[in-house]
Design an enzyme around this catalytic site. Structure first.
Site, PDB file in Angstrom:
ATOM      1  N   CYS A 116       0.860  -1.195   0.020  1.00 58.35           N
ATOM      2  CA  CYS A 116      -0.183  -0.102   0.049  1.00 58.35           C
ATOM      3  C   CYS A 116       1.040   1.254   0.074  1.00 58.35           C
ATOM      4  O   CYS A 116       1.576   1.736  -1.144  1.00 58.35           O
ATOM      5  CB  CYS A 116      -1.003   0.030   1.222  1.00 58.35           C
ATOM      6  SG  CYS A 116      -2.274   1.070   0.924  1.00 58.35           S
ATOM      7  N   HIS A 117       0.629   2.146   0.978  1.00 55.63           N
ATOM      8  CA  HIS A 117       1.511   3.380   1.220  1.00 55.63           C
ATOM      9  C   HIS A 117       2.960   3.058   1.674  1.00 55.63           C
ATOM     10  O   HIS A 117       3.830   4.010   1.907  1.00 55.63           O
ATOM     11  CB  HIS A 117       0.908   4.285   1.928  1.00 55.63           C
ATOM     12  CG  HIS A 117      -0.173   4.901   1.601  1.00 55.63           C
ATOM     13  ND1 HIS A 117      -1.529   4.345   1.521  1.00 55.63           N
ATOM     14  CD2 HIS A 117      -0.569   5.957   0.836  1.00 55.63           C
ATOM     15  CE1 HIS A 117      -2.381   5.103   0.958  1.00 55.63           C
ATOM     16  NE2 HIS A 117      -1.625   6.322   0.438  1.00 55.63           N
TER      17      HIS A 117
END
Length: 181
Positions: A110-111
């Site tokens: 994800c991030h």
């Protein structure tokens, strides 16, 4: 199988996406590994389900107390606030870079690749992430692709990246394969 390999899960005191912590954690345990929760502060970390507070989890050790040499691999869960905090912490960034310097596998979802940019370890690597990181990763020298999971071996170590919680099944399998190698 991982047969007792210890895997560091690095998270900030607040802001980790709960599913991106707990699902890979379960996968490591089921594969015979020993996950350890590492943070910048001792105590407990606050997880989130998107923007809502979720569970809290006990920290096993701080980045000041451990080194990459203590682990067989590194898992970096996402959440927006989690990697943003970690990339501003010199000890956390150095901890991440040390896994690359040692040639140990790293998984990020994800991030979490924001922290990889800060550690300056994505140049020349193929990666994926949450789509909003695409430009940041390209500007840091990575080749960004939109796939549920990317396993890159073009570098000193195996790097597994994934886009989002919906990709956890494929991510977990690729992560376990990398940590088991």
């Amino acid at each position: 199988m991982m047969h007792g390999k210890t895997i560091a899960f690095l998270v900030a005191p607040e802001g980790v996406e709960e599913a991106e912590l707990t699902e890979p954690w379960k996968s490591v345990k089921q594969a015979g590994g020993a996950p350890r929760l590492i943070s910048t502060d001792s105590g407990r970390v606050q997880a989130f389900n998107h923007l809502d507070k979720a569970g809290t989890f006990a920290v096993d050790a701080t980045v000041q107390e451990v080194s990459a040499a203590d682990f067989a691999g590194l898992m970096l869960p996402g959440g927006v606030a989690n990697p943003d905090f970690l990339r501003m912490n010199d000890k956390a960034v150095r901890f991440i870079r040390d896994f690359f310097d040692a040639g140990k596998p790293v998984a990020a979802i994800c991030h979490a690749p924001w922290t990889l940019i800060e550690a300056d370890v994505v140049r020349g690597r193929m990666v994926t992430s949450w789509p909003s990181l695409r430009t940041d990763l390209r500007n840091a020298g990575a080749e960004w692709v939109d796939r549920e999971v990317v396993v890159c071996t073009a570098g000193p170590n195996m790097l597994v990246t994934s886009r989002r919680p919906d990709d956890l099944k494929a991510f977990d399998q690729a992560m376990i394969d990398a940590f088991s190698a």
